[in-house]
Design a protein around this motif. Structure first.
Motif, PDB file in Angstrom:
ATOM      1  N   SER A 135     -15.689  -4.761   4.405  1.00  0.00           N
ATOM      2  CA  SER A 135     -16.284  -4.326   5.662  1.00  0.00           C
ATOM      3  C   SER A 135     -16.639  -2.858   5.582  1.00  0.00           C
ATOM      4  CB  SER A 135     -15.294  -4.534   6.813  1.00  0.00           C
ATOM      5  OG  SER A 135     -15.086  -5.899   7.039  1.00  0.00           O
ATOM      6  N   THR A 136     -17.538  -2.463   6.467  1.00  0.00           N
ATOM      7  CA  THR A 136     -17.868  -1.048   6.522  1.00  0.00           C
ATOM      8  C   THR A 136     -17.403  -0.472   7.850  1.00  0.00           C
ATOM      9  OG1 THR A 136     -20.014  -1.450   7.533  1.00  0.00           O
ATOM     10  CG2 THR A 136     -19.949  -1.368   5.138  1.00  0.00           C
ATOM     11  N   VAL A 192      -9.842  -6.762  15.015  1.00  0.00           N
ATOM     12  CA  VAL A 192     -10.454  -5.838  14.059  1.00  0.00           C
ATOM     13  C   VAL A 192      -9.459  -4.775  13.604  1.00  0.00           C
ATOM     14  CG1 VAL A 192     -12.214  -4.056  13.781  1.00  0.00           C
ATOM     15  CG2 VAL A 192     -12.786  -6.234  14.853  1.00  0.00           C
ATOM     16  N   PHE A 193      -8.807  -4.121  14.543  1.00  0.00           N
ATOM     17  CA  PHE A 193      -7.949  -2.997  14.165  1.00  0.00           C
ATOM     18  C   PHE A 193      -6.724  -3.439  13.386  1.00  0.00           C
ATOM     19  CE2 PHE A 193     -10.734  -0.705  16.811  1.00  0.00           C
ATOM     20  CZ  PHE A 193     -10.668   0.589  16.337  1.00  0.00           C
ATOM     21  N   LEU A 194      -6.086  -4.501  13.838  1.00  0.00           N
ATOM     22  CA  LEU A 194      -4.877  -4.916  13.132  1.00  0.00           C
ATOM     23  C   LEU A 194      -5.211  -5.479  11.756  1.00  0.00           C
ATOM     24  CD1 LEU A 194      -2.589  -6.309  15.940  1.00  0.00           C
ATOM     25  CD2 LEU A 194      -2.846  -3.996  15.071  1.00  0.00           C
ATOM     26  N   ASN A 195      -6.355  -6.101  11.650  1.00  0.00           N
ATOM     27  CA  ASN A 195      -6.761  -6.656  10.367  1.00  0.00           C
ATOM     28  C   ASN A 195      -6.932  -5.571   9.301  1.00  0.00           C
ATOM     29  OD1 ASN A 195      -7.684  -8.561   8.491  1.00  0.00           O
ATOM     30  ND2 ASN A 195      -9.821  -8.154   9.045  1.00  0.00           N
ATOM     31  N   PHE A 196      -7.414  -4.406   9.742  1.00  0.00           N
ATOM     32  CA  PHE A 196      -7.736  -3.361   8.766  1.00  0.00           C
ATOM     33  C   PHE A 196      -6.625  -2.350   8.539  1.00  0.00           C
ATOM     34  CE2 PHE A 196     -12.307  -4.348   9.945  1.00  0.00           C
ATOM     35  CZ  PHE A 196     -12.497  -5.111   8.816  1.00  0.00           C
ATOM     36  N   LEU A 197      -5.544  -2.483   9.287  1.00  0.00           N
ATOM     37  CA  LEU A 197      -4.450  -1.541   9.070  1.00  0.00           C
ATOM     38  C   LEU A 197      -3.762  -1.843   7.733  1.00  0.00           C
ATOM     39  CD1 LEU A 197      -2.632  -1.190  12.505  1.00  0.00           C
ATOM     40  CD2 LEU A 197      -4.158   0.430  11.398  1.00  0.00           C
ATOM     41  N   LYS A 202      -8.554  -1.366   0.731  1.00  0.00           N
ATOM     42  CA  LYS A 202      -8.988  -2.585   0.021  1.00  0.00           C
ATOM     43  C   LYS A 202      -9.845  -3.460   0.928  1.00  0.00           C
ATOM     44  CE  LYS A 202      -4.746  -3.087  -2.566  1.00  0.00           C
ATOM     45  NZ  LYS A 202      -3.949  -2.673  -1.380  1.00  0.00           N
ATOM     46  N   LYS A 203      -9.718  -3.261   2.229  1.00  0.00           N
ATOM     47  CA  LYS A 203     -10.435  -4.132   3.169  1.00  0.00           C
ATOM     48  C   LYS A 203     -11.648  -3.459   3.796  1.00  0.00           C
ATOM     49  CE  LYS A 203      -6.351  -6.774   4.556  1.00  0.00           C
ATOM     50  NZ  LYS A 203      -5.332  -6.874   5.628  1.00  0.00           N
ATOM     51  N   VAL A 204     -11.596  -2.156   3.880  1.00  0.00           N
ATOM     52  CA  VAL A 204     -12.670  -1.470   4.587  1.00  0.00           C
ATOM     53  C   VAL A 204     -12.967  -0.125   3.917  1.00  0.00           C
ATOM     54  CG1 VAL A 204     -11.053  -0.412   6.240  1.00  0.00           C
ATOM     55  CG2 VAL A 204     -13.440  -0.750   6.897  1.00  0.00           C
ATOM     56  N   GLN A 205     -14.242   0.168   3.864  1.00  0.00           N
ATOM     57  CA  GLN A 205     -14.696   1.379   3.199  1.00  0.00           C
ATOM     58  C   GLN A 205     -15.185   2.351   4.265  1.00  0.00           C
ATOM     59  OE1 GLN A 205     -14.556   1.565  -0.327  1.00  0.00           O
ATOM     60  NE2 GLN A 205     -14.744   3.707   0.209  1.00  0.00           N
ATOM     61  N   PRO A 206     -14.388   3.354   4.602  1.00  0.00           N
ATOM     62  CA  PRO A 206     -14.816   4.224   5.692  1.00  0.00           C
ATOM     63  C   PRO A 206     -15.773   5.336   5.251  1.00  0.00           C
ATOM     64  CG  PRO A 206     -12.574   4.781   5.036  1.00  0.00           C
ATOM     65  CD  PRO A 206     -13.051   3.701   4.101  1.00  0.00           C
ATOM     66  N   GLU A 207     -16.725   5.580   6.124  1.00  0.00           N
ATOM     67  CA  GLU A 207     -17.648   6.702   5.937  1.00  0.00           C
ATOM     68  C   GLU A 207     -17.464   7.619   7.140  1.00  0.00           C
ATOM     69  OE1 GLU A 207     -22.481   7.583   6.106  1.00  0.00           O
ATOM     70  OE2 GLU A 207     -21.722   5.551   6.240  1.00  0.00           O
ATOM     71  N   PHE A 245      -4.622   5.201   8.111  1.00  0.00           N
ATOM     72  CA  PHE A 245      -3.951   3.906   8.161  1.00  0.00           C
ATOM     73  C   PHE A 245      -4.848   2.729   7.794  1.00  0.00           C
ATOM     74  CE2 PHE A 245      -0.983   6.095  11.279  1.00  0.00           C
ATOM     75  CZ  PHE A 245      -0.010   6.280  10.320  1.00  0.00           C
ATOM     76  N   LEU A 246      -6.111   3.008   7.549  1.00  0.00           N
ATOM     77  CA  LEU A 246      -6.987   1.903   7.162  1.00  0.00           C
ATOM     78  C   LEU A 246      -6.653   1.433   5.748  1.00  0.00           C
ATOM     79  CD1 LEU A 246     -10.540   2.879   8.437  1.00  0.00           C
ATOM     80  CD2 LEU A 246      -8.978   1.193   9.392  1.00  0.00           C
ATOM     81  N   ASP A 247      -6.737   0.142   5.563  1.00  0.00           N
ATOM     82  CA  ASP A 247      -6.489  -0.436   4.249  1.00  0.00           C
ATOM     83  C   ASP A 247      -7.772  -0.314   3.428  1.00  0.00           C
ATOM     84  OD1 ASP A 247      -6.009  -1.991   2.028  1.00  0.00           O
ATOM     85  OD2 ASP A 247      -4.908  -3.508   3.155  1.00  0.00           O
TER      86      ASP A 247
END
Lengths: 79, 79
Positions: free
Chosen positions: B2-3, A20-25, B28-33, B24-26
């Motif tokens: 992903s959320t 999960v973590f590496l995928n979203f970095l 494009k892949k994840v939308q952080p709240e 560091f979150l991408d």
């Protein structure tokens, strides 16, 4: 570019967190290195020195983040 | 997409982890709240239901990752 070292030991909690973590970095911002302490036992001392107490853990620019709890570093040492 | 919901309560451990992980979150892949449980107290029940035991924690697609340890959810409830 920041560095991130993901320490794990093959435990289910480790593998799941790694995926999960590496995928979203964002690879443009951080370059992750994965260290399997069960296989790369010479890296255990490095992990200990930087403050890793348990796995999985991710060390970002020298700061340790323990993510959930798979196994203690002491257990990893015992193999 | 992903959320990811990042639960914190304003503690120093929380703020530090938030800055690093969300940076560091991408996107494009994840939308952080970001949910500050000290201010959005109505969200405490949501956090508890999904399995958050302490803050900071990030919930990715329904799976809870506790990152280090700032405060227990019980302490957050007490305000």
């Amino acid at each position: 570019m920041s560095t991130a070292v993901f320490y794990h030991a093959g435990c289910p909690v480790c593998v799941e967190a790694e995926q999960v973590f590496l995928n979203f970095l964002d690879e443009k911002k951080v370059q992750p290195e994965i260290v399997h302490l069960g296989e790369q036992r010479s890296k255990i001392a490095d992990a200990e020195k930087v403050g890793v107490k348990s796995v999985p853990a991710i060390v970002v620019d020298g700061v340790v983040y323990h993510i959930n709890y798979g196994a203690s570093l002491e257990d990893v040492k015992k193999g």
